[in-house]
Design an enzyme around this catalytic site. Structure first.
Site, short mmCIF file in Angstrom:
data_model
loop_
_atom_site.label_atom_id
_atom_site.label_comp_id
_atom_site.label_asym_id
_atom_site.label_seq_id
_atom_site.Cartn_x
_atom_site.Cartn_y
_atom_site.Cartn_z
N LYS A 155 0.85 -1.22 0.09
CA LYS A 155 0.00 0.26 -0.07
C LYS A 155 0.89 1.34 0.07
CE LYS A 155 -3.80 1.73 2.88
NZ LYS A 155 -4.63 1.43 3.87
N SER A 230 -9.49 1.16 3.06
CA SER A 230 -8.63 2.08 2.47
C SER A 230 -7.62 1.41 1.78
CB SER A 230 -8.08 3.25 3.49
OG SER A 230 -7.03 2.30 4.21
N SER A 254 -9.54 -1.61 7.18
CA SER A 254 -8.94 -1.16 5.82
C SER A 254 -8.30 -2.36 5.08
CB SER A 254 -8.19 0.01 6.05
OG SER A 254 -8.94 1.01 5.87
#
Lengths: 591, 591
Positions: A155, A230, A254
């Site tokens: 990420k 996310s 997330s």
């Protein structure tokens, strides 16, 4: 090492120019033969970052199968491998690390073209690393570590030397990391090849992956759906097969939400079991309910491999927050050697999961009972997910968006109109004061203690007189949701409970939605079998139910994923439970 | 169980009346034969809580020896026992738990009369518990736990059912605890007999033990000196022999300072190694640099016994903050089996310790070298105690005293004019904002990481190529200080460093000050041996040096105590190092 991607436009340029430039740079360093210009994210160019993608027969919403023609047979074989299979295959000489990297890079590039799931490719750096691994293996006959040659996506919070780490903010474009974050350093030393950085919601604060850099990211199972957030870039990329192992982060679901939406295994570890040191984030320093980093992958074994490799590096010698808890294989062995003790949370008395999730939970419970496991009643009231949802919302809005706004203001990028103006999740008029945050921390601890007490008290109802190992529940009440609906369906209770309690929680894919055998409820008070169901407790509850009914056809074949939750610091235990349940479900051919 | 002490005046009465009533109640429940009305705290009645006590020939400042005439031979033998000796002595039938309790209660009552070190005696409750222990032993022939019959004193933050827990605030008088805090519960289940609650600085926020309830508490070695704080009641009580084992708390040295001033062993554990659950405190919920609870006693073994008993109870099943780190005897065994790897911090480049401490450190270093231990240079610059001192001050004043003021306002008790108006430790004009506190947490983490790095890098200079086990330094630059001087000599660097880093740190008594062999420095730039010493870096530095010169006679025979610091979560290691060093010093007959 300077690469093409480092030639960004000046950080003082208008934010729109910086974004256009970045979009051109994302694939600039990958071999051109991996890029297929005919593949498109949408039939239309987006005028606005919030525009929904449009599909057609030649560019269908469902892309899990059709791109196979773009790959060689070898590439298909390589990208079908789970992370744990890769090092032994390289050791056996079946593939080289370079071959593995190239196949996954090719697939990741296609994933990005179709789904907008990536923010950086670091091919030259990754290629050099893979070549070095091949040389080392040829020289020594040994793998350099447990992740030898495993391509790793991260990420875009995780710093990789020589890349930009944006956390979804335009302001960080053109800022080049001078070192790897600790986690990437540990994983590289274990042999992983960091090759790609994935998109996320701006500042990690939203359950869809949207930012002003690449806009929305889509779900490979059906691009009408979001890939979640996310850590949605990881979800889409791994879901599509473009990476065998990724790193996400989780403050209120997330990691688990995109894992669920894309059919993956994801682990939300207890805070600091996996080092966060030098990982960028919003609201840095907020420690009441900390964000955590954890793995996302295609099997429980991949998650175990990741956690063991990181813990075995003794990360506590470098990250001051990590406790010196070694990998405890004996905990996993205990779980494998005896009947599980579990509870099922079918419904939290607040928001009802959609019909396919309810059915999967019922089926799994029956399956576990049949196999001789000890299933005992859930302490639903003490768990009080409504309270956890509120804690989760309060911590995310503790500073009334000041930190996020500050990061946006640095580049002038516009605010994305995502948060509701009022109701659950809306911003408070002003930040918490310091003393309010202390009172909040005390409330949260009281809550944690009350749940621990209820958990220990399950020893009164298990056969062995020991408390339960874990409970099993939904990841979210929605199987997944269509682009742009997060504001309406956002209920973090099922996920955020583990964050507020700092519990170890993982996702477990159990099948796919078959709408024929999972018809919608007859009404808001009766399910398809004619059984009474609780009437909706809030607007979100009603929306989530109606969404399934309204979009039934779209839900066909979407992944069906459940959640397993063990207590704090019980990563070995929750993953071992997942392993046992996964094997049972596999034996059954899915739920 | 209702006792005399529960008949407090109404909580709505003027604070002065509530205090007078409380003072009468402190000894109301102890057997009258333990009280000796002729023993006095001071020759004069205090008009003001800050008045200094006055002594005379018939009521001398030094009280360590003279009260022996008040005890029977048995009482003297019992109260000479260290905590670890008590359970075996009871098992062997040498003493009963009731005899042990009575002897320590008698001595504690005298301690309180002379030193004002206690806030509650819970004799009836403790007596019932001791009787039950004796019955149980007679019945089973076994001890109920590792602390069977060990009298336990606790700082008046620890809740004991049926008592008032004040944390030094008048407002809590008349509020009766409905349950034990977790730590007291665990210790009682291990067999400890909680018999007494000790005084502290108001709200635990000061290095002298002063509050509006019992005023100042004094040091038994010389009542012209403070017993330190904030756990000063424990320090004075255990120092006088009135308790074999106590619980203090430490945010910036509050266990170690009174341990040093009163000649004790005290452990500042890593946060949450020992459970804080349901222990009252100021600034509750402040988690950036958390307050910790830990033991104070008369030997390293007593500290080990305490920590092992608590950890073995698996406190993480009840306190959500405790990590599941079991007692690791193998760490202690490793330390005992090989040369230690240690560094000495003689001077932190900011505030110079007084001559006796400097000499003790030099002597101990020579002793360790002679015994074959590996002594390597200290990373003084990376440790940066000046920075730690600043962090410590900033966290203590983060809310600009709002919480303390709120607690005072509830009863109307006056503010004690302790804090300086400006300079180090002065209150900021307003509280930190939430985002400032987050930035503070990030700064602190960077600091922690930089010290971890320096610590690991000591592996380059040790003989074995492994990093040091611990470093040894002063507890404070002052041996101790005279009543009322804390504001001038307050430098928390030597203590607060362990708090900011969350390191495990313990104190080790090494002897007593002999002013003949520890003459004052010749000047601010030359010591008594004619060696150059660094000139003072700040007012505090100068005051601390001059204090020793000015009060030389008073310092005679004051305890000389050093500090050993290991890394976070290394309680087993720091105590094992203490054990080894303690044995060496003992062999030498003290330093």
């Amino acid at each position: 090492m300077t690469t093409l991607t480092q030639n960004a436009v000046l950080t003082t340029a208008p934010w729109q120019d910086r974004v256009k430039d970045k979009q051109l740079r994302i694939l600039a360093d990958v071999p051109p033969q991996f890029i297929h210009p005919e593949l498109k994210f949408s039939d239309t160019e987006a005028n606005d970052v919030l525009d929904l993608p449009v599909f057609s027969e030649s560019n269908p919403a469902r892309v899990m199968d059709f791109p196979e023609k773009y790959f060689t047979k070898d590439e298909l074989a390589i990208t079908a491998m789970k992370a744990e299979v890769i090092p032994p295959a390289i050791l056996a000489g079946t593939w080289t690390a370079v071959q593995v990297l190239d196949a996954f890079t090719h697939r990741a590039v296609i994933a990005h073209q179709l789904l907008h799931c990536c923010l950086s490719f670091v091919y030259p750096q990754a290629r050099a690393q893979a070549e070095a691994l091949d040389v080392e293996l040829a020289k020594t006959g040994k793998l350099v570590g447990p992740l030898h040659g495993v391509p790793l996506s991260v990420k875009d919070q995780c710093r990789i030397k020589g890349t930009e780490t944006t956390c979804g903010y335009v302001t960080h474009l053109g800022e080049w990391d001078e070192e790897d974050c600790l986690l990437v350093d540990i994983l590289k030393k274990a042999g992983a090849v960091a090759f790609c950085k994935t998109t996320l919601s701006v500042g990690c604060m939203w359950g869809e992956s949207i930012n002003n850099i690449v806009g929305r990211a889509s779900n490979p199972h059906n691009r009408a759906f979001t890939c979640g957030g996310s850590s949605g870039g990881e979800g889409a990329l791994i879901g599509f097969g473009g990476s065998p192992l990724g790193v996400g982060s989780d403050l209120g679901g997330s990691i688990r939400t995109p894992s669920a939406y894309n059919g993956l295994h994801g682990l939300r570890p207890s805070s600091s079991r996996i080092p966060y040191f030098k990982v960028l984030n919003s609201m840095e320093g907020q420690e009441i309910i900390p964000s955590v980093v954890g793995p996302m992958a295609r099997s429980t074994k991949s998650l175990q491999l990741f956690v063991k490799a990181v813990v075995d590096s003794q990360s506590w010698k470098r990250d001051p927050k990590c406790p010196p808890i070694p990998w405890r294989e004996e905990v996993a062995e205990d779980i494998r050697s005896r009947p599980l003790r579990v509870s099922f949370l079918h419904y939290d008395n607040h928001v009802l999961p959609q019909p396919p999730i309810r059915k999967a939970l019922r089926q799994l419970e029956a399956l576990l009972r049949k196999a001789g496991h000890d299933v005992v009643p859930m302490f639903t009231e003490a768990l009080d997910q409504k309270r956890a949802d509120q804690f989760g919302s309060d911590v995310c809005t503790a500073d009334a968006d000041e930190d996020v706004q500050h990061s946006r203001d640095l580049s002038g990028e516009p605010k994305l109109p995502l948060l509701p103006a009022k109701g659950p999740g809306a911003l408070p008029p002003q930040p918490m004061t310091l003393r309010e945050s202390w009172a909040f921390a005390m409330d949260r601890m009281e809550y944690q203690a009350s749940v621990l007490k209820a958990w220990e008290e399950t020893s009164a109802v298990t056969k062995s007189g020991e408390p339960i190992d874990a409970y099993i529940t939904a990841v979210n009440p929605s199987v997944a949701h269509i682009h742009g609906e997060f504001g309406k369906v956002r209920y973090k209770g099922y996920c955020a409970t583990a964050n507020v309690l700092d519990f170890a929680a993982c996702t477990l894919p159990v099948g796919k939605v078959d709408v024929a055998s999972n018809p919608p409820d007859n009404s808001l008070t009766e399910d398809a079998d004619g059984n009474t169901i609780p009437s909706p407790q809030c607007d979100r509850d009603q929306w989530i139910r109606e969404n399934y009914t309204r979009n039934l056809k779209e839900y066909q074949s979407m992944p069906l994923v459940l959640q397993i939750v063990a207590k704090r610091w019980e990563e070995e235990k929750v993953l071992a439970v997942s392993e046992v349940v996964e094997a049972l479900v596999k034996k059954e051919g899915g739920l």
